[in-house]
Design a protein around this motif. Structure first.
Motif, mmCIF file in Angstrom:
data_model
loop_
_atom_site.group_PDB
_atom_site.id
_atom_site.type_symbol
_atom_site.label_atom_id
_atom_site.label_comp_id
_atom_site.label_asym_id
_atom_site.label_seq_id
_atom_site.Cartn_x
_atom_site.Cartn_y
_atom_site.Cartn_z
ATOM 1 N N SER A 149 45.258 42.827 38.692
ATOM 2 C CA SER A 149 44.878 41.636 39.448
ATOM 3 C C SER A 149 46.111 40.878 39.937
ATOM 4 O O SER A 149 46.198 40.481 41.107
ATOM 5 C CB SER A 149 44.016 40.724 38.571
ATOM 6 O OG SER A 149 43.735 39.502 39.226
ATOM 7 N N ARG A 150 47.083 40.673 39.051
ATOM 8 C CA ARG A 150 48.301 39.951 39.430
ATOM 9 C C ARG A 150 49.075 40.720 40.503
ATOM 10 O O ARG A 150 49.632 40.132 41.439
ATOM 11 C CB ARG A 150 49.181 39.726 38.197
ATOM 12 C CG ARG A 150 48.633 38.686 37.228
ATOM 13 C CD ARG A 150 49.670 38.300 36.180
ATOM 14 N NE ARG A 150 49.992 39.431 35.308
ATOM 15 C CZ ARG A 150 49.361 39.693 34.165
ATOM 16 N NH1 ARG A 150 48.367 38.927 33.759
ATOM 17 N NH2 ARG A 150 49.733 40.734 33.414
ATOM 18 N N TRP A 151 49.109 42.048 40.377
ATOM 19 C CA TRP A 151 49.844 42.886 41.336
ATOM 20 C C TRP A 151 49.221 42.778 42.726
ATOM 21 O O TRP A 151 49.930 42.555 43.719
ATOM 22 C CB TRP A 151 49.838 44.330 40.844
ATOM 23 C CG TRP A 151 50.782 45.256 41.555
ATOM 24 C CD1 TRP A 151 52.053 45.576 41.177
ATOM 25 C CD2 TRP A 151 50.509 46.016 42.746
ATOM 26 N NE1 TRP A 151 52.600 46.479 42.062
ATOM 27 C CE2 TRP A 151 51.668 46.764 43.030
ATOM 28 C CE3 TRP A 151 49.412 46.127 43.591
ATOM 29 C CZ2 TRP A 151 51.762 47.614 44.137
ATOM 30 C CZ3 TRP A 151 49.495 46.970 44.697
ATOM 31 C CH2 TRP A 151 50.664 47.703 44.952
ATOM 32 N N ILE A 152 47.911 42.941 42.812
ATOM 33 C CA ILE A 152 47.213 42.869 44.096
ATOM 34 C C ILE A 152 47.359 41.477 44.705
ATOM 35 O O ILE A 152 47.648 41.327 45.900
ATOM 36 C CB ILE A 152 45.709 43.197 43.914
ATOM 37 C CG1 ILE A 152 45.516 44.663 43.488
ATOM 38 C CG2 ILE A 152 44.925 42.897 45.189
ATOM 39 C CD1 ILE A 152 45.723 45.678 44.569
ATOM 40 N N THR A 153 47.161 40.457 43.898
ATOM 41 C CA THR A 153 47.240 39.080 44.384
ATOM 42 C C THR A 153 48.635 38.771 44.908
ATOM 43 O O THR A 153 48.807 38.135 45.959
ATOM 44 C CB THR A 153 46.868 38.094 43.259
ATOM 45 O OG1 THR A 153 45.546 38.393 42.785
ATOM 46 C CG2 THR A 153 46.903 36.659 43.758
ATOM 47 N N SER A 154 49.661 39.242 44.181
ATOM 48 C CA SER A 154 51.042 39.007 44.597
ATOM 49 C C SER A 154 51.373 39.740 45.885
ATOM 50 O O SER A 154 51.982 39.167 46.801
ATOM 51 C CB SER A 154 51.993 39.450 43.480
ATOM 52 O OG SER A 154 53.342 39.347 43.887
ATOM 53 N N PHE A 155 50.974 40.993 45.971
ATOM 54 C CA PHE A 155 51.280 41.773 47.175
ATOM 55 C C PHE A 155 50.626 41.158 48.411
ATOM 56 O O PHE A 155 51.245 41.071 49.485
ATOM 57 C CB PHE A 155 50.832 43.225 47.007
ATOM 58 C CG PHE A 155 50.859 44.005 48.282
ATOM 59 C CD1 PHE A 155 52.055 44.161 48.981
ATOM 60 C CD2 PHE A 155 49.705 44.568 48.808
ATOM 61 C CE1 PHE A 155 52.088 44.869 50.178
ATOM 62 C CE2 PHE A 155 49.733 45.270 49.999
ATOM 63 C CZ PHE A 155 50.929 45.420 50.689
ATOM 64 N N LYS A 157 49.843 38.109 48.784
ATOM 65 C CA LYS A 157 50.263 36.711 48.921
ATOM 66 C C LYS A 157 49.047 35.788 49.047
ATOM 67 O O LYS A 157 49.000 34.882 49.889
ATOM 68 C CB LYS A 157 51.198 36.541 50.123
ATOM 69 C CG LYS A 157 52.503 37.333 50.005
ATOM 70 C CD LYS A 157 53.358 37.166 51.244
ATOM 71 C CE LYS A 157 54.757 37.763 51.063
ATOM 72 N NZ LYS A 157 54.730 39.208 50.758
ATOM 73 N N SER A 158 48.094 36.043 48.187
ATOM 74 C CA SER A 158 46.835 35.301 48.246
ATOM 75 C C SER A 158 46.873 34.071 47.353
ATOM 76 O O SER A 158 47.406 34.110 46.234
ATOM 77 C CB SER A 158 45.677 36.213 47.821
ATOM 78 O OG SER A 158 44.484 35.473 47.702
ATOM 79 N N ARG A 159 46.311 32.982 47.841
ATOM 80 C CA ARG A 159 46.152 31.787 47.018
ATOM 81 C C ARG A 159 44.977 31.946 46.064
ATOM 82 O O ARG A 159 44.878 31.268 45.046
ATOM 83 C CB ARG A 159 45.931 30.561 47.906
ATOM 84 C CG ARG A 159 47.141 30.209 48.773
ATOM 85 C CD ARG A 159 46.858 28.980 49.608
ATOM 86 N NE ARG A 159 48.010 28.630 50.439
ATOM 87 C CZ ARG A 159 48.022 27.603 51.293
ATOM 88 N NH1 ARG A 159 46.939 26.840 51.421
ATOM 89 N NH2 ARG A 159 49.109 27.360 52.011
#
Length: 321
Positions: A149-155, A157-159
């Motif tokens: 989840s953190r990887w996808i969200t970071s890539f 650049k989602s709030r």
């Protein structure tokens, strides 16, 4: 002795009649199912995570839920929002820059400026399962964990927090009949838009490119099977095809195209105009099912799988007549 001879004669006559019927049935059935070569397979793609970069293959197993090569299965992973609605390249165009590969134990995701992410193929039973939504239709997925989840969200650049879910073979698949009436109760998919396979010809893309200033490739249209050696839009007329010696596919409906086609597969930048605007100028549907396709131009064909097997690049493609 005479009765024995008579019985033997009757048996021989019956056997001869049966053989004649069998031979007749064989030739009649052959006449009913004629194969006409219309092209050959030039490219094969799987998209393990929905909307990710396509992985080209030399060969793949064609199974009930689409193409697979080893543990690399087409659209068996899905990015979802906190409300469990799917996220695709329509909302997050940068998804097309993400590549996926598999070994015996892990799905590996790679993306620009990101370390590799390794997700176990066999997720813990303690991982939560979600009811996810794709085009308003529901399907189950098992959460791949907080690290994913953190990887996808970071890539991206989602709030908002995004999560990755996996479809497992024991889960109940989606029935696309809930989305388009051309499907039946027996049609099932995991995370693809509608069908387990999308087929497109190289000639159709070449025809489109004669009308565009900035050329596109088959990758803009995310097919699973690309066919060469035919005329533009011949695939529209193939009600039933056989690939190689076994795999049989049946046409369900043409693919209604959306803004996802305007995402550059090399940069992940969405154009919002081309090639969609040009497609609308000559691939608009004007028949009795206008309310189904609306203003979406049609390009490529969704097919259902009637006989499974192995497909290879170079395999002949036959129209079943």
């Amino acid at each position: 002795m005479e009765s024995v001879s008579r019985t033997r004669a009757v048996l021989l006559l019956a056997a001869g009649f049966g053989a004649a019927v069998g031979v007749t049935w064989f030739f009649v059935s052959r006449r009913k199912r004629r194969l006409v070569k219309v092209g050959e397979v030039s490219q094969l793609f799987v998209y393990p995570v929905k909307s990710c970069k396509g992985t080209p293959l030399k060969e793949a197993k064609c199974k009930a839920f689409g193409l697979e090569n080893g543990n690399l299965r087409d659209r068996h992973w899905l990015v979802v929002k906190e409300d469990k609605v799917c996220v695709t390249g329509r909302q997050e165009p940068r998804l097309v820059l993400m590549t996926a590969s598999c070994d015996d134990t892990h799905l590996t995701l790679c993306a620009p400026d990101m370390d590799e992410l390794h997700v176990p193929l066999k997720l813990s039973a303690s991982n939560e399962t979600f009811t996810c939504k794709i085009h308003g239709n529901t399907v189950t997925g098992r959460d791949c964990g907080d690290q994913a989840s953190r990887w996808i969200t970071s890539f991206l650049k989602s709030r908002e927090t995004y999560r990755l879910v996996q479809f497992e073979e024991t889960m109940k698949p989606r029935n696309p009949k809930n989305e388009y009436e051309t499907y039946t109760e027996n049609d099932t998919v995991a995370y693809p838009d509608l069908s387990p396979l999308l087929l497109l010809s190289e000639a159709s893309v070449d025809d489109l490119n004669t009308r565009l200033e900035k050329k596109v490739s088959v990758r803009n249209f995310r097919p699973n099977i690309v066919v060469s050696g035919c005329a533009p839009f011949d695939e529209d007329t193939w009600k039933k095809i056989q690939i190689g010696s076994r795999v049989t596919l049946k046409q369900v409906m043409p693919c209604p195209r959306c803004i996802f086609t305007t995402v550059d597969p090399d940069t992940g930048i969405i154009d919002m105009k081309e090639p969609l605007t040009t497609l609308r100028s000559y691939r608009q549907y004007e028949g009795p099912h206008k309310k189904v396709y609306k203003s979406n131009p049609l390009f490529g064909q969704f097919v259902r799988i009637e006989k499974t097997g192995v497909i290879k690049v170079g395999d002949p493609v036959y129209q079943v007549i």
